[in-house]
Design a protein around this motif. Structure first.
Motif, mmCIF file in Angstrom:
data_model
loop_
_atom_site.group_PDB
_atom_site.id
_atom_site.type_symbol
_atom_site.label_atom_id
_atom_site.label_comp_id
_atom_site.label_asym_id
_atom_site.label_seq_id
_atom_site.Cartn_x
_atom_site.Cartn_y
_atom_site.Cartn_z
ATOM 1 N N ALA A 90 0.848 -1.196 0.000
ATOM 2 C CA ALA A 90 0.000 0.000 0.000
ATOM 3 C C ALA A 90 0.885 1.248 0.000
ATOM 4 O O ALA A 90 2.074 1.172 0.340
ATOM 5 C CB ALA A 90 -0.893 -0.012 1.236
ATOM 6 N N PRO A 91 0.325 2.392 -0.381
ATOM 7 C CA PRO A 91 1.112 3.637 -0.388
ATOM 8 C C PRO A 91 1.757 3.964 0.962
ATOM 9 O O PRO A 91 2.801 4.600 1.011
ATOM 10 C CB PRO A 91 0.087 4.702 -0.785
ATOM 11 N N ASP A 92 1.155 3.488 2.068
ATOM 12 C CA ASP A 92 1.733 3.747 3.391
ATOM 13 C C ASP A 92 2.868 2.782 3.739
ATOM 14 O O ASP A 92 3.430 2.847 4.829
ATOM 15 C CB ASP A 92 0.657 3.699 4.472
ATOM 16 N N GLY A 93 3.200 1.887 2.813
ATOM 17 C CA GLY A 93 4.297 0.943 3.022
ATOM 18 C C GLY A 93 3.891 -0.387 3.616
ATOM 19 O O GLY A 93 4.702 -1.309 3.690
ATOM 20 N N LYS A 94 2.638 -0.535 4.034
ATOM 21 C CA LYS A 94 2.174 -1.801 4.587
ATOM 22 C C LYS A 94 2.077 -2.833 3.460
ATOM 23 O O LYS A 94 1.441 -2.597 2.435
ATOM 24 C CB LYS A 94 0.825 -1.647 5.272
ATOM 25 N N ALA A 95 2.734 -3.988 3.677
ATOM 26 C CA ALA A 95 2.793 -5.013 2.638
ATOM 27 C C ALA A 95 2.067 -6.281 3.079
ATOM 28 O O ALA A 95 2.088 -6.644 4.256
ATOM 29 C CB ALA A 95 4.244 -5.345 2.306
ATOM 30 N N THR A 96 1.440 -6.932 2.103
ATOM 31 C CA THR A 96 0.806 -8.219 2.315
ATOM 32 C C THR A 96 1.420 -9.206 1.337
ATOM 33 O O THR A 96 1.426 -8.955 0.121
ATOM 34 C CB THR A 96 -0.713 -8.146 2.079
ATOM 35 N N ARG A 97 1.949 -10.305 1.872
ATOM 36 C CA ARG A 97 2.562 -11.334 1.024
ATOM 37 C C ARG A 97 1.616 -12.508 0.917
ATOM 38 O O ARG A 97 1.088 -12.981 1.922
ATOM 39 C CB ARG A 97 3.888 -11.790 1.627
ATOM 40 N N ARG A 98 1.407 -12.954 -0.321
ATOM 41 C CA ARG A 98 0.560 -14.118 -0.584
ATOM 42 C C ARG A 98 1.342 -15.082 -1.467
ATOM 43 O O ARG A 98 2.118 -14.656 -2.328
ATOM 44 C CB ARG A 98 -0.732 -13.693 -1.283
ATOM 45 N N SER A 99 1.122 -16.369 -1.238
ATOM 46 C CA SER A 99 1.763 -17.357 -2.089
ATOM 47 C C SER A 99 0.894 -18.607 -2.142
ATOM 48 O O SER A 99 0.024 -18.817 -1.298
ATOM 49 C CB SER A 99 3.172 -17.703 -1.592
ATOM 50 N N ARG A 118 -10.292 -20.174 -17.119
ATOM 51 C CA ARG A 118 -10.680 -20.577 -15.768
ATOM 52 C C ARG A 118 -9.433 -20.556 -14.899
ATOM 53 O O ARG A 118 -8.356 -20.948 -15.350
ATOM 54 C CB ARG A 118 -11.291 -21.980 -15.737
ATOM 55 N N ASP A 119 -9.600 -20.124 -13.649
ATOM 56 C CA ASP A 119 -8.442 -20.042 -12.774
ATOM 57 C C ASP A 119 -8.862 -20.369 -11.348
ATOM 58 O O ASP A 119 -9.727 -19.698 -10.795
ATOM 59 C CB ASP A 119 -7.832 -18.639 -12.830
ATOM 60 N N ALA A 120 -8.262 -21.417 -10.802
ATOM 61 C CA ALA A 120 -8.448 -21.759 -9.393
ATOM 62 C C ALA A 120 -7.197 -21.282 -8.668
ATOM 63 O O ALA A 120 -6.110 -21.840 -8.847
ATOM 64 C CB ALA A 120 -8.647 -23.266 -9.227
ATOM 65 N N ASN A 121 -7.349 -20.228 -7.896
ATOM 66 C CA ASN A 121 -6.239 -19.545 -7.250
ATOM 67 C C ASN A 121 -6.249 -19.908 -5.773
ATOM 68 O O ASN A 121 -7.182 -19.564 -5.054
ATOM 69 C CB ASN A 121 -6.426 -18.039 -7.462
ATOM 70 N N LEU A 122 -5.203 -20.607 -5.327
ATOM 71 C CA LEU A 122 -5.133 -21.077 -3.950
ATOM 72 C C LEU A 122 -4.117 -20.296 -3.123
ATOM 73 O O LEU A 122 -3.604 -20.810 -2.117
ATOM 74 C CB LEU A 122 -4.801 -22.578 -3.943
ATOM 75 N N LEU A 123 -3.826 -19.073 -3.518
ATOM 76 C CA LEU A 123 -2.878 -18.259 -2.768
ATOM 77 C C LEU A 123 -3.441 -17.929 -1.389
ATOM 78 O O LEU A 123 -4.638 -17.643 -1.255
ATOM 79 C CB LEU A 123 -2.566 -16.950 -3.504
ATOM 80 N N THR A 124 -2.572 -17.967 -0.383
ATOM 81 C CA THR A 124 -2.970 -17.607 0.963
ATOM 82 C C THR A 124 -1.995 -16.548 1.489
ATOM 83 O O THR A 124 -0.862 -16.452 1.041
ATOM 84 C CB THR A 124 -2.968 -18.818 1.907
ATOM 85 N N THR A 125 -2.473 -15.777 2.444
ATOM 86 C CA THR A 125 -1.643 -14.743 3.052
ATOM 87 C C THR A 125 -0.602 -15.410 3.932
ATOM 88 O O THR A 125 -0.887 -16.332 4.689
ATOM 89 C CB THR A 125 -2.513 -13.780 3.890
ATOM 90 N N GLN A 126 0.638 -14.941 3.799
ATOM 91 C CA GLN A 126 1.763 -15.486 4.547
ATOM 92 C C GLN A 126 2.106 -14.561 5.697
ATOM 93 O O GLN A 126 2.077 -13.344 5.551
ATOM 94 C CB GLN A 126 2.977 -15.639 3.627
ATOM 95 N N SER A 127 2.461 -15.147 6.824
ATOM 96 C CA SER A 127 2.897 -14.324 7.950
ATOM 97 C C SER A 127 4.321 -13.850 7.707
ATOM 98 O O SER A 127 5.035 -14.395 6.877
ATOM 99 C CB SER A 127 2.827 -15.120 9.251
ATOM 100 N N GLY A 128 4.689 -12.825 8.407
ATOM 101 C CA GLY A 128 6.062 -12.299 8.265
ATOM 102 C C GLY A 128 6.254 -11.513 6.996
ATOM 103 O O GLY A 128 7.347 -11.449 6.462
ATOM 104 N N ALA A 129 5.177 -10.907 6.499
ATOM 105 C CA ALA A 129 5.303 -10.103 5.266
ATOM 106 C C ALA A 129 6.241 -8.942 5.528
ATOM 107 O O ALA A 129 6.300 -8.417 6.629
ATOM 108 C CB ALA A 129 3.932 -9.589 4.830
ATOM 109 N N PRO A 130 6.994 -8.543 4.504
ATOM 110 C CA PRO A 130 7.937 -7.422 4.686
ATOM 111 C C PRO A 130 7.249 -6.136 5.077
ATOM 112 O O PRO A 130 6.142 -5.905 4.832
ATOM 113 C CB PRO A 130 8.614 -7.305 3.317
#
Length: 130
Positions: A90-99, A118-130
């Motif tokens: 985000a513009p404030d620098g807060k980051a969310t990492r997904r994999s 068609r797309d089945a997307n199984l990405l989940t939010t990871q802890s310890g995002a930068p």
């Protein structure tokens, strides 16, 4: 590698590059009009909802990496199994990492271009995002 396999790999690279650049028009052009996305915890959605989500991201920047583990072309249909890592900042620098993994079906159009169908997307939010 066949021409079709190469074209699909280029589609994935273009998608990742356009996403990083914030180029929604290019991303939307890489999918069929009847595309269906499936993500955990939500009803399947189409191109219009995807476009709205892109617009809602505003000034967020996205960095990502794609690693295709399996790709098969079966005539005018293809599928790929892909591992993706991405960080949205985000513009404030807060980051969310997904994999995670995606299973994607593509169709070759009458114009000879491959598009995500068609797309089945199984990405989940990871802890310890930068």
């Amino acid at each position: 590698m066949s021409d079709d396999e190469q074209a699909i790999r280029e589609l994935v690279e273009t998608w990742m590059g356009a996403t990083k650049a914030g180029d929604a028009e290019t991303v939307l052009g890489l999918m069929s009009d009847d595309v269906v996305f499936m993500v955990p915890g939500a009803e399947p959605f189409g191109k219009e909802a995807f476009a709205a989500a892109l617009k809602g991201m505003g000034m967020m920047t996205i960095e990502g990496r794609s690693d295709i583990h399996e790709l098969a072309v079966l005539g005018d249909i293809a599928y790929l199994r892909n591992q993706i890592e991405m960080t949205a900042t985000a513009p404030d620098g807060k980051a969310t990492r997904r994999s995670g993994w995606t299973l994607t079906i593509l169709r070759k159009g009458p114009d000879g271009r491959w598009r995500l169908s068609r797309d089945a997307n199984l990405l989940t939010t990871q802890s310890g995002a930068p």
